[in-house]
Structures are given as C-alpha cells and as structure tokens.
Design an enzyme around this catalytic site. Structure first.
Site, PDB file in Angstrom:
ATOM      1  N   HIS A 139       0.817  -1.211   0.000  1.00  0.00           N
ATOM      2  CA  HIS A 139       0.000   0.000   0.000  1.00  0.00           C
ATOM      3  C   HIS A 139       0.853   1.264   0.000  1.00  0.00           C
ATOM      4  CE1 HIS A 139      -3.935   1.828   0.404  1.00  0.00           C
ATOM      5  NE2 HIS A 139      -3.482   2.621   1.351  1.00  0.00           N
ATOM      6  N   GLU A 180      -8.103   7.343  -5.552  1.00  0.00           N
ATOM      7  CA  GLU A 180      -7.551   6.350  -4.628  1.00  0.00           C
ATOM      8  C   GLU A 180      -8.647   5.411  -4.165  1.00  0.00           C
ATOM      9  OE1 GLU A 180      -5.274   7.745  -1.336  1.00  0.00           O
ATOM     10  OE2 GLU A 180      -3.441   7.803  -2.539  1.00  0.00           O
ATOM     11  N   SER A 181      -8.225   4.237  -3.696  1.00  0.00           N
ATOM     12  CA  SER A 181      -9.181   3.217  -3.246  1.00  0.00           C
ATOM     13  C   SER A 181      -9.296   3.197  -1.733  1.00  0.00           C
ATOM     14  CB  SER A 181      -8.729   1.836  -3.734  1.00  0.00           C
ATOM     15  OG  SER A 181      -7.491   1.490  -3.128  1.00  0.00           O
ATOM     16  N   HIS A 182     -10.440   2.725  -1.263  1.00  0.00           N
ATOM     17  CA  HIS A 182     -10.633   2.367   0.137  1.00  0.00           C
ATOM     18  C   HIS A 182     -11.431   1.062   0.166  1.00  0.00           C
ATOM     19  CE1 HIS A 182     -10.204   4.613   4.173  1.00  0.00           C
ATOM     20  NE2 HIS A 182      -9.031   4.447   3.611  1.00  0.00           N
ATOM     21  N   ASN A 183     -10.881   0.057  -0.523  1.00  0.00           N
ATOM     22  CA  ASN A 183     -11.606  -1.191  -0.748  1.00  0.00           C
ATOM     23  C   ASN A 183     -11.730  -2.053   0.505  1.00  0.00           C
ATOM     24  OD1 ASN A 183     -11.603  -0.335  -3.404  1.00  0.00           O
ATOM     25  ND2 ASN A 183      -9.878  -1.625  -3.999  1.00  0.00           N
ATOM     26  N   HIS A 184     -10.600  -2.360   1.122  1.00  0.00           N
ATOM     27  CA  HIS A 184     -10.636  -3.254   2.277  1.00  0.00           C
ATOM     28  C   HIS A 184     -11.429  -2.665   3.440  1.00  0.00           C
ATOM     29  CE1 HIS A 184      -7.945  -5.726   0.055  1.00  0.00           C
ATOM     30  NE2 HIS A 184      -7.549  -6.465   1.086  1.00  0.00           N
ATOM     31  N   GLU A 203      -3.822   5.864  11.744  1.00  0.00           N
ATOM     32  CA  GLU A 203      -4.331   6.514  10.539  1.00  0.00           C
ATOM     33  C   GLU A 203      -5.568   7.346  10.857  1.00  0.00           C
ATOM     34  OE1 GLU A 203      -4.664   3.674   7.336  1.00  0.00           O
ATOM     35  OE2 GLU A 203      -2.609   2.969   7.631  1.00  0.00           O
ATOM     36  N   SER A 204      -5.603   7.888  12.078  1.00  0.00           N
ATOM     37  CA  SER A 204      -6.689   8.812  12.419  1.00  0.00           C
ATOM     38  C   SER A 204      -6.789   9.885  11.341  1.00  0.00           C
ATOM     39  CB  SER A 204      -6.417   9.463  13.775  1.00  0.00           C
ATOM     40  OG  SER A 204      -6.476   8.512  14.820  1.00  0.00           O
TER      41      SER A 204
END
Length: 751
Positions: A49, A94-98, A313-314
């Site tokens: 990532h 960008e992705s936020h798949n998971h 990752e806040s």
C-alpha cells in the site's frame, strides 16, 4: 533505546507482513536487529500500500511527461496539470476497498476525506468529486448492506464537507461478493504560484502536526490493505479509520490559509501509515532528517504506545514544516479555526552519507532511529519483479464464435430492451445520486444538462466564474479487462477520452486506480502487467500522461478468488469555451440521428451476451485505435462547428441503450432502421468500440454528411420522434415505459 527490550524475531516480522529477506535487509540497513517500533515502521512503509513494491517496476513504464505537467507523477500528494490563465488542476483517485468491505460507511467516508486532503494539501481548493464503485450479486442481503453503507458514507461526508459529487460509475458482478471496490476521485483548482510541496528541509525548521487528535483507529491499516480479505479480517476493524467531515472542512480552510502565507516549507496529508509515512516521505524528498517528540502529539487515548502513535491513521491530520520564527503565525491560524496545532519536532541535517535520519522519542527516550530514504518508494524500499503467466481461461474465451449464438428474432427485442434497461449495470443510478449533493458550489454544469462526462466550471477568488470548465470522468469495464487485460485497459482509456470529447472537452491527463488480486499469484500478476502495458500504450497515443494514482492489490478471497482486474481510469479534460458544451439528450422532433464509427458483427463481452444470454466466456469487444482517434477527432470538429444537437458514446448495452438514454433524457422517442450488413443483436446490443450517436438539426445534415464522407464511417439511423422507441417500423417500447424501468429499477431492488 532500551537495550533490555526483548527484540522481535522473524516470526514477529512475518506476522507484520514482512518477508524473511526483508527482515534480513532491515537488519543490514540498521546494522542491528530492530526493536518492535522500528519493525512496525518498516512493515507499514514496505507494505504494498505504501511502497508499491510489487508494482512500481511496471508503473515506471507509464507515460509521465507532458507539456502541461507541473508535478512529477507520484512525487506529490496529487497530480498537477496546467490549465492556462495561471491556474492548475490537482486531481487524483484512490481506493478504500478493504475498509469498505468491513465497515462500509466509515470505509467509504474516510476514502472521500483522504482523497480531498490529497488535493488541498497541494494548495488547491477541491471543486468536484467522482466515485467508481463495484459490488457483488445485488440479490444478496450482504451486497445491499454494503451498497447502502458505502453510498451513505460517500454522501454524508461529501455533502457535509461541501464538495459536489458530480458523477461516477457503479457495476455489479459476483466476483465482487467479498471484495467491493470503492474508488474515490477528487479535483481542485490552484494558482500556479501557490502550489505547496510534500517536502522538508532547512535545519531547525519546526515540524507541526495539525488537525484532529491521534487515536488508535487505523493502526496497521496499510498492512491490512496489503493482504487478502478472509474470515479473520473482521478482527481488524481497528484498522478502519473514522472520519469527521466538519473537522475536515475546518482543516481545509486553515490549510489553504497557512499555505497562502508563503511560510510553508512542506505539507503532507496523513493517510496510510500516518505520522511515519509523512515524516519519512517528506524527509526523504528534502534529503533531511527530523527529530520528533511523540509526547507532544495530541492523542485521544492515554498511554498510547510509540508504534500506535506513529502508525495511527486517524483522519483529518496534516504534517507541516514551516520557516523557523513563523511558529506564532501557524499557531494563530489554527487557533482561529479551533484546531489542534502542536509543534512536535524540527528538521535535522542529513548525515555524512547524505541521508536524513528520523529520531522518535517517547517519555524522553529514543524509541526509533531509522533512515528516511530506506523507508520510501524510490529510496530503499524493495522493488520486485514477480512471476506472471497467462491464465488458462484466456484461451477458452478466445474460442468464442458468434455463429454458435442464434441471432435475435424481432419479437424478442422488447424482452431484451426491458432486461437491459432495468439491469443494475445499465439502469439509472438515481437511487445513488439522489443521496449526493451535486450542486453545492454552484459550478456543476451537467446536473441539468446530462452529458457523458461531468462538466464543472472553474471559479477563482479574484475573477469569480471563468469561461473554462474542467471535464472529468471515471471509466472501466472490468469484464472487458478480464477477457483481455491489454485491450480492456486500452478501451478504458479510450472510453474516458471519448466521454470527455462527447461532452465538449479536450482530454489532458490521467490518474488511475489499479484494483487487482494477490500479486503473488502469477495469473493475477499477468492481469496487472498486461493492463498496465495496454493503459500505457493508449495514454501515449492520446497524449494523456499519467499523473499518479493508486494500486490496490489483494482484492480476493478464498471463497470468491480475485475480483475482475479493474484498472479504473480517471481522466481530466478541459473545455475552454462554454459554447462547446455538448449534452447527450435528444432535443427536437425531426432531428436526424447518425451513428458515427464502425459497426461490427460483435457481441463479445457485452451485457446482452453476459447477462441475457448467460454466456460468460468471450473475448473483449472489437477495438481499433485508428478508428477511435478518427471518431473522436470528428466529434470534436462537429461540436466546435456547432452542427450537433447531442452526442452520446455507445458503451454498456450497445446502440439501443445509447439511443434510449438520449431519448429518455430528452423526453422524446426515436425511429431507426437497422443495418442489414450486421446481425440484429450485434447492431443493437453489441458493444464494439469507437462509436457515438449524434443528433443533428435538419439544417446541418448536409454539412455533417459531407464532413463524415471524407473518411469517418457513419450510418444515418433515423430521426428523433415524440414518444416511442421504433426499430424497423415496429414500436419496441414507449418512452414512458422505458423511463419507468430505467429510472426506478435500482431503487426497487434496494427497497
């Protein structure tokens, strides 16, 4: 560092996602065994990532240079393209798949927040968002739950943040049952001289963390995104971040204000891997180091461990380096916006080897000492050439013969039309877009003027509305890519360009979101390699350089296998003159309808073949770049000459669906004749590429025919009528019935 600390072993490294060779390499870099905090740092920074370790060797083959490029691909928070008049457009996908697979609302919401931060950390004010979404079988309760959560997350965050969602795409297939794809796109405008960089230099310059406090959400999120989804993934819900759009709105205004002071050396969004990512990437780029006191980081929970603070990752946080002596200015600005603003360290000189080191302290003790260069992409992070081979099914797909499929009888046309117009992959996305605010900002020019791409007028604080508009789209038919990754990726680029051209724009540049399965599976990696090569070839031919993007691997599970290879193309275009804007809706009874571009006896990979006929194995549809280029140049010319009433590209569902969409959008009907050189199903429902439906007022028909006769294939199909869809003299559907099916199908399923 405490010498008595029990140092991690290879087993610990494996649990953190590191390979044995990587564990050995870390020890070589440090000259010793790492402590747990340092090992955690390397694990996230060397995850796929963050490091692109399994993809970068192929990403480097993509075209990255162009006359309008103002930032090198991948080196800043987002791409940056000159659009003239002293302005630039920053854009990225960008992705936020998971995260969305586990917690769809927050996963999608924080994806929207993250991509917008990438834009405004460049100094650009976001003006438009798109999204590309893919889900599994829509008859499943799980799929409906995921779709509801993702759409609500996107809508709630984007609406509250105040940026319009102006378009996107939505597809369904069983291959996405476990792994939905949630790709978010944002674009913003900045004056060329006001661009901020993601860098750090100047010994003694202060380092600030600004925005939200740091919590335990999202820890090891980058590592989580670099592994397959499994039954155990639900145990990793803390890896999913939690967003606050109202905080982000304040952060946007404060960030643009501090950039405008001219005192910002560098600024970077804290996305994947949090503080450690921002400190290492900015330091490596500026060839300096940092000393950071973790005690000074505002936290939401007491007694957070060093690795938790570094890897959190806040959301809604930035790292900022400013000129020494200007600390009070940044403090005053963030106090005004009621946001955290804490100086946590300062920039240090590089060592004798020219490499800056990162020194992190907690409770006065050195807890990590790592070289910035060795953590990052383009520095010491590993780069791999993976094994790849063609999957066996590709040969099976290539044996498809259209002659083995009976052509349609005329009396079947209404059934096929109803099936396609109400299919979730084709029907109106009204149920989705009604949850989004598309008009906030009042610059969207395509909400009430439907077109193949979104048209957003540019505003500047100095001049207000400009004559210029950006034209943006996201496109990919993953079924085509699965059937032929190289050709399918080329088609994705070509369709994106075609959509921009049909809307009146000129294609400029590309961002991409490459969604694939596990890169360690040779057949999956073959998909990736072929798709990247096809994309690169198409981008070179269109002169649309790749400004950056995102790679999302590990979109697969033991139950469903890998998702279809899905290289989503986000394309930026420019419209210099508002008179060039072209819509897709038919206008007046009696206007003449043309099909521009070459037809073919081709139904391969069409929605008709796949879902109506139930034949899954077929190659990608016919595509020839020469034809594509000729058609797009012809459409551009005819729009600029003022000859066209509408333009709409032929894509999912084929010619009939294209005609139906243009008629429904205009409240009209159509009457056409098929071409007896082709099968009925291929002519009406095939998805061969490089075709556009245009409508022309009678007074310009001669000009259009004369122009097209010079070399562009075309057919005069028929005319715009008042209310029926008529093919070869027979009414297939009324406009009212078609519109009821098309507009309400998705809502009925979701109800």
């Amino acid at each position: 560092m405490d010498a008595t600390e029990s140092l991690p072993t290879l087993d610990t490294a494996r649990k953190l996602g590191l390979l044995p060779d990587e564990f050995d390499r870390i020890q070589e870099i440090l000259g010793r065994r790492p402590n747990f905090t340092e090992l955690s740092i390397f694990s996230v920074m060397w995850s796929e990532h963050c490091s692109y370790k399994n993809s970068i060797v192929w990403l480097k083959t993509l075209p990255r240079d162009g006359d309008r490029m103002l930032a090198k691909a991948g080196e800043e928070n987002a791409g940056l393209v000159d659009i003239g008049d002293g302005l630039a457009c920053s854009f990225k996908i960008e992705s936020h798949n998971h995260p969305s697979a586990l917690e769809p609302y927050q996963g999608a919401a924080t994806g929207v927040g993250g991509i917008n931060r990438d834009i405004f950390t460049m100094g650009a004010r976001p003006i438009a968002q798109l999204n590309s979404l893919r889900f599994g079988d829509l008859t499943l309760a799980k799929t409906k739950r995921l779709l509801r959560g993702v759409v609500k997350g996107i809508g709630d965050y984007g609406n509250a943040f105040g940026i319009p969602t102006v378009g996107g795409e939505l597809y369904f297939d069983d291959c996405y049952n476990t792994n939905p794809l949630v790709n978010a796109f944002s674009a913003g405008i900045v004056k060329v001289g006001n661009v901020a960089k993601a860098t750090s230099y100047g010994v003694g310059n202060p380092v600030f963390i600004v925005g939200s406090a740091t919590g335990k959400d999202g820890i090891h999120g980058a590592t989580f995104a670099s592994e397959d989804i499994s039954a155990a993934s639900t145990d990793k819900l803390p890896a999913v971040q939690v967003g606050d759009p109202f905080m982000e709105k304040l952060l946007l205004e404060a960030t643009l204000e501090i950039i405008a002071t001219g005192y910002v050396i560098g600024i970077q969004d804290m996305g994947a891997a949090g503080i450690i990512c921002s400190t290492s990437e900015m330091s490596a780029k500026g060839e300096h180091g940092m000393v950071i006191d973790l005690d000074k980081v505002p936290t939401r929970q007491p007694n957070m461990q060093p690795f938790e603070i570094l890897l959190s990752e806040s959301q809604e946080r930035m790292l900022v380096v400013i000129e020494k002596g200007k600390e009070h200015i940044i403090q005053q600005i963030f106090d005004k916006w009621d946001l955290n603003c804490a100086q946590i360290g300062e920039v240090t000189a590089p060592g004798p080897d020219g490499i800056g080191r990162l020194h992190f302290y907690r409770y006065g003790e050195l807890v990590a000492d790592v070289p910035a260069h060795d953590l990052v992409l383009g520095g010491g992070a590993p780069q791999y050439h993976r094994e790849y081979r063609e999957p066996a099914y590709i040969k099976e797909f290539s044996t498809f013969d259209i002659a083995d499929v009976d052509d349609l009888d005329t009396d079947e046309l209404p059934d096929v039309a109803r099936h396609l117009l109400s299919h979730p992959n084709i029907c109106s996305r009204r149920w989705v877009y009604e949850q989004y605010d598309s008009m906030v900002g009042t610059a969207n020019r395509s909400t009430n003027a439907p077109s193949d791409a979104a048209v957003v007028r540019i505003k500047t604080p100095e001049t207000g509305l400009s004559n210029k508009s950006i034209v943006i789209t996201v496109d990919c038919n993953s079924r085509y890519v699965n059937a032929n990754p190289r050709r399918g990726a080329m088609i994705a680029v070509a369709e994106a360009a075609r959509n921009i051209v049909c809307s009146g724009g000129e294609p400029l540049a590309v961002t991409n979101n490459l969604n694939f399965g596990n890169p360690y599976v040779p057949e999956v990696y073959w998909h990736f390699v072929e798709a990247v090569q096809g994309m690169g070839e198409a981008c070179r031919r269109f002169s649309t350089p790749v400004t950056g993007g995102n790679v999302s691997f590990y979109n697969q599970s033991s139950d469903d296998g890998p998702v279809f290879p899905t290289p989503t193309i986000g394309m930026l275009g420019l419209m210099d003159d508002p008179s060039h804007q072209m819509t897709l809706n038919f206008k007046n009874e009696g206007d003449v309808i043309f099909l521009v571009g070459p037809s073919a006896n081709d139904i391969a990979s069409s929605e008709y073949l796949y879902s109506y006929r139930g034949i899954k194995a077929s190659p990608a549809p016919v595509f020839d770049f020469g034809d594509e280029w000729q058609v797009q140049e012809g459409i551009k010319t005819m729009i600029r000459n003022g000859w066209l009433q509408s333009a709409h590209d032929v894509s999912d569902g084929g010619l009939f669906v294209t005609l139906a969409e243009s008629a429904m959008a205009g409240g009209t009907g159509f009457s056409i004749q098929t071409d007896d050189r082709y099968r009925t199903d291929a002519f009406l429902f095939g998805e061969s590429q490089s075709r556009v439906v245009i409508s022309v007022a009678p007074e310009f028909v001669n000009e259009v025919e004369s122009y097209l006769t010079e070399g562009t294939p075309f057919v005069k199909l028929g005319t715009v009528t008042t209310h029926d869809f008529v093919v070869d003299g027979t009414a297939v559907l009324t406009t009212a019935e078609a519109k009821n099916l098309y507009d309400n199908a998705l809502g009925r399923i979701m109800a």
